[in-house]
Design a protein around this motif. Structure first.
Motif, PDB file in Angstrom:
ATOM      1  N   GLY A 157       9.754   3.467  -8.733  1.00 29.78           N
ATOM      2  CA  GLY A 157       8.492   4.087  -8.365  1.00 29.78           C
ATOM      3  C   GLY A 157       8.281   5.354  -9.160  1.00 29.78           C
ATOM      4  O   GLY A 157       9.066   5.678 -10.059  1.00 29.78           O
ATOM      5  N   THR A 158       7.251   6.056  -8.801  1.00 32.75           N
ATOM      6  CA  THR A 158       6.954   7.314  -9.459  1.00 32.75           C
ATOM      7  C   THR A 158       8.081   8.303  -9.183  1.00 32.75           C
ATOM      8  O   THR A 158       8.866   8.120  -8.232  1.00 32.75           O
ATOM      9  CB  THR A 158       5.636   7.896  -8.934  1.00 32.75           C
ATOM     10  OG1 THR A 158       5.799   8.179  -7.529  1.00 32.75           O
ATOM     11  CG2 THR A 158       4.463   6.944  -9.159  1.00 32.75           C
ATOM     12  N   PRO A 159       8.185   9.368  -9.972  1.00 31.00           N
ATOM     13  CA  PRO A 159       9.211  10.380  -9.682  1.00 31.00           C
ATOM     14  C   PRO A 159       9.117  10.924  -8.253  1.00 31.00           C
ATOM     15  O   PRO A 159      10.141  11.137  -7.602  1.00 31.00           O
ATOM     16  CB  PRO A 159       8.939  11.464 -10.731  1.00 31.00           C
ATOM     17  CG  PRO A 159       8.351  10.710 -11.888  1.00 31.00           C
ATOM     18  CD  PRO A 159       7.496   9.641 -11.239  1.00 31.00           C
ATOM     19  N   VAL A 160       7.929  11.119  -7.760  1.00 30.34           N
ATOM     20  CA  VAL A 160       7.763  11.620  -6.392  1.00 30.34           C
ATOM     21  C   VAL A 160       8.292  10.594  -5.387  1.00 30.34           C
ATOM     22  O   VAL A 160       8.977  10.949  -4.421  1.00 30.34           O
ATOM     23  CB  VAL A 160       6.286  11.980  -6.105  1.00 30.34           C
ATOM     24  CG1 VAL A 160       6.060  12.266  -4.633  1.00 30.34           C
ATOM     25  CG2 VAL A 160       5.846  13.154  -6.955  1.00 30.34           C
ATOM     26  N   PHE A 161       7.995   9.309  -5.598  1.00 30.87           N
ATOM     27  CA  PHE A 161       8.490   8.254  -4.721  1.00 30.87           C
ATOM     28  C   PHE A 161      10.017   8.239  -4.716  1.00 30.87           C
ATOM     29  O   PHE A 161      10.644   8.192  -3.651  1.00 30.87           O
ATOM     30  CB  PHE A 161       7.942   6.885  -5.163  1.00 30.87           C
ATOM     31  CG  PHE A 161       8.545   5.731  -4.409  1.00 30.87           C
ATOM     32  CD1 PHE A 161       8.041   5.342  -3.187  1.00 30.87           C
ATOM     33  CD2 PHE A 161       9.641   5.052  -4.925  1.00 30.87           C
ATOM     34  CE1 PHE A 161       8.609   4.293  -2.483  1.00 30.87           C
ATOM     35  CE2 PHE A 161      10.214   3.997  -4.232  1.00 30.87           C
ATOM     36  CZ  PHE A 161       9.691   3.618  -3.011  1.00 30.87           C
ATOM     37  N   ARG A 162      10.621   8.257  -5.910  1.00 30.48           N
ATOM     38  CA  ARG A 162      12.085   8.210  -5.996  1.00 30.48           C
ATOM     39  C   ARG A 162      12.715   9.429  -5.332  1.00 30.48           C
ATOM     40  O   ARG A 162      13.721   9.312  -4.620  1.00 30.48           O
ATOM     41  CB  ARG A 162      12.526   8.070  -7.455  1.00 30.48           C
ATOM     42  CG  ARG A 162      12.174   6.702  -8.025  1.00 30.48           C
ATOM     43  CD  ARG A 162      12.847   6.411  -9.352  1.00 30.48           C
ATOM     44  NE  ARG A 162      12.742   7.470 -10.325  1.00 30.48           N
ATOM     45  CZ  ARG A 162      11.896   7.496 -11.355  1.00 30.48           C
ATOM     46  NH1 ARG A 162      11.067   6.482 -11.546  1.00 30.48           N
ATOM     47  NH2 ARG A 162      11.888   8.484 -12.203  1.00 30.48           N
ATOM     48  N   PHE A 163      12.136  10.595  -5.536  1.00 31.72           N
ATOM     49  CA  PHE A 163      12.640  11.815  -4.900  1.00 31.72           C
ATOM     50  C   PHE A 163      12.577  11.690  -3.381  1.00 31.72           C
ATOM     51  O   PHE A 163      13.556  11.968  -2.680  1.00 31.72           O
ATOM     52  CB  PHE A 163      11.824  13.027  -5.370  1.00 31.72           C
ATOM     53  CG  PHE A 163      12.188  14.301  -4.672  1.00 31.72           C
ATOM     54  CD1 PHE A 163      13.320  15.010  -5.047  1.00 31.72           C
ATOM     55  CD2 PHE A 163      11.406  14.784  -3.634  1.00 31.72           C
ATOM     56  CE1 PHE A 163      13.667  16.185  -4.398  1.00 31.72           C
ATOM     57  CE2 PHE A 163      11.744  15.955  -2.975  1.00 31.72           C
ATOM     58  CZ  PHE A 163      12.879  16.664  -3.355  1.00 31.72           C
ATOM     59  N   ALA A 164      11.427  11.233  -2.878  1.00 34.39           N
ATOM     60  CA  ALA A 164      11.254  11.110  -1.425  1.00 34.39           C
ATOM     61  C   ALA A 164      12.235  10.097  -0.840  1.00 34.39           C
ATOM     62  O   ALA A 164      12.811  10.328   0.230  1.00 34.39           O
ATOM     63  CB  ALA A 164       9.819  10.720  -1.094  1.00 34.39           C
ATOM     64  N   LEU A 165      12.447   8.988  -1.543  1.00 35.16           N
ATOM     65  CA  LEU A 165      13.365   7.968  -1.035  1.00 35.16           C
ATOM     66  C   LEU A 165      14.807   8.481  -1.037  1.00 35.16           C
ATOM     67  O   LEU A 165      15.555   8.235  -0.088  1.00 35.16           O
ATOM     68  CB  LEU A 165      13.240   6.678  -1.843  1.00 35.16           C
ATOM     69  CG  LEU A 165      13.865   5.432  -1.226  1.00 35.16           C
ATOM     70  CD1 LEU A 165      13.372   5.185   0.190  1.00 35.16           C
ATOM     71  CD2 LEU A 165      13.581   4.227  -2.093  1.00 35.16           C
ATOM     72  N   ASN A 210       0.822  -1.201   0.000  1.00 35.10           N
ATOM     73  CA  ASN A 210       0.000   0.000   0.000  1.00 35.10           C
ATOM     74  C   ASN A 210       0.869   1.270   0.000  1.00 35.10           C
ATOM     75  O   ASN A 210       0.347   2.364   0.135  1.00 35.10           O
ATOM     76  CB  ASN A 210      -0.952  -0.003   1.204  1.00 35.10           C
ATOM     77  CG  ASN A 210      -0.226   0.032   2.523  1.00 35.10           C
ATOM     78  OD1 ASN A 210       0.988  -0.179   2.600  1.00 35.10           O
ATOM     79  ND2 ASN A 210      -0.967   0.278   3.599  1.00 35.10           N
ATOM     80  N   ALA A 211       2.189   1.122  -0.160  1.00 42.18           N
ATOM     81  CA  ALA A 211       3.092   2.275  -0.182  1.00 42.18           C
ATOM     82  C   ALA A 211       2.830   3.106  -1.437  1.00 42.18           C
ATOM     83  O   ALA A 211       2.925   2.588  -2.555  1.00 42.18           O
ATOM     84  CB  ALA A 211       4.546   1.821  -0.145  1.00 42.18           C
ATOM     85  N   PRO A 212       2.510   4.376  -1.273  1.00 36.93           N
ATOM     86  CA  PRO A 212       2.191   5.201  -2.435  1.00 36.93           C
ATOM     87  C   PRO A 212       3.396   5.379  -3.366  1.00 36.93           C
ATOM     88  O   PRO A 212       4.505   5.637  -2.921  1.00 36.93           O
ATOM     89  CB  PRO A 212       1.769   6.549  -1.838  1.00 36.93           C
ATOM     90  CG  PRO A 212       2.010   6.467  -0.383  1.00 36.93           C
ATOM     91  CD  PRO A 212       2.426   5.087  -0.024  1.00 36.93           C
TER      92      PRO A 212
END
Length: 159
Positions: free
Chosen positions: A124-132, A94-96
């Protein structure tokens, strides 16, 4: 609600768009560390504080894991090489923004202990990769804390 992720193989560890790699040494030998990772799945919350629940699934071929914050993973073990390597693919979560994830734990002898190398290979999405990427330091601190805790747990455990 958990959703299905892209099914990737062990080779994803080397080809993932985002790879976080951390290493630490523990005083326990590789076979003891491997047992804690692969055989004592339900013991993970006792040493990895980010994990609140972990149970074997599919007769040991997988795991069901819950993390702090409510993230859930359903995993398939993709490598189980005693005292050397343990790796699993996340099949659903369920991780966005997460699209694919493999985690690999490599164990190598280091004197009388073990060098543990954890690779977190994700897409993941660009937002996911940025956050990680932004959270790399936090993930690294969580890993180092987990290794210190695992070291204490294995040192205190009877042989």
């Amino acid at each position: 609600m958990a959703r299905r992720l892209r099914s990737v193989g062990l080779d994803f560890v080397g080809t993932a768009p985002l790879r976080l790699v951390f290493a630490a040494e523990v005083s326990a030998p590789p076979d003891a560390v491997y047992r804690a990772l692969a055989d004592d799945v339900e013991g993970w919350p006792g040493w990895f504080t980010g994990v609140t629940a972990a149970v074997p699934a599919d007769g040991g071929a997988g795991r069901a894991v819950r993390l702090r914050g409510g993230v859930v993973f359903r995993e398939t073990v993709v490598a189980a090489e005693p005292a050397e390597r343990y790796a699993y693919r996340i099949d659903s979560s369920n991780a966005p923004g997460l699209r694919a994830l493999v985690e690999e734990w490599r164990l190598t002898p280091a004197g009388t202990g073990t060098r543990v190398r954890w690779t977190f290979a994700a897409d993941g999405t660009p937002v996911f990769r940025f956050a990680l990427r932004r959270g790399r330091a936090v993930v690294g601190r969580s890993f180092r804390d987990a290794m210190r805790s695992l070291d204490r747990r294995l040192t205190a455990a009877p042989a």
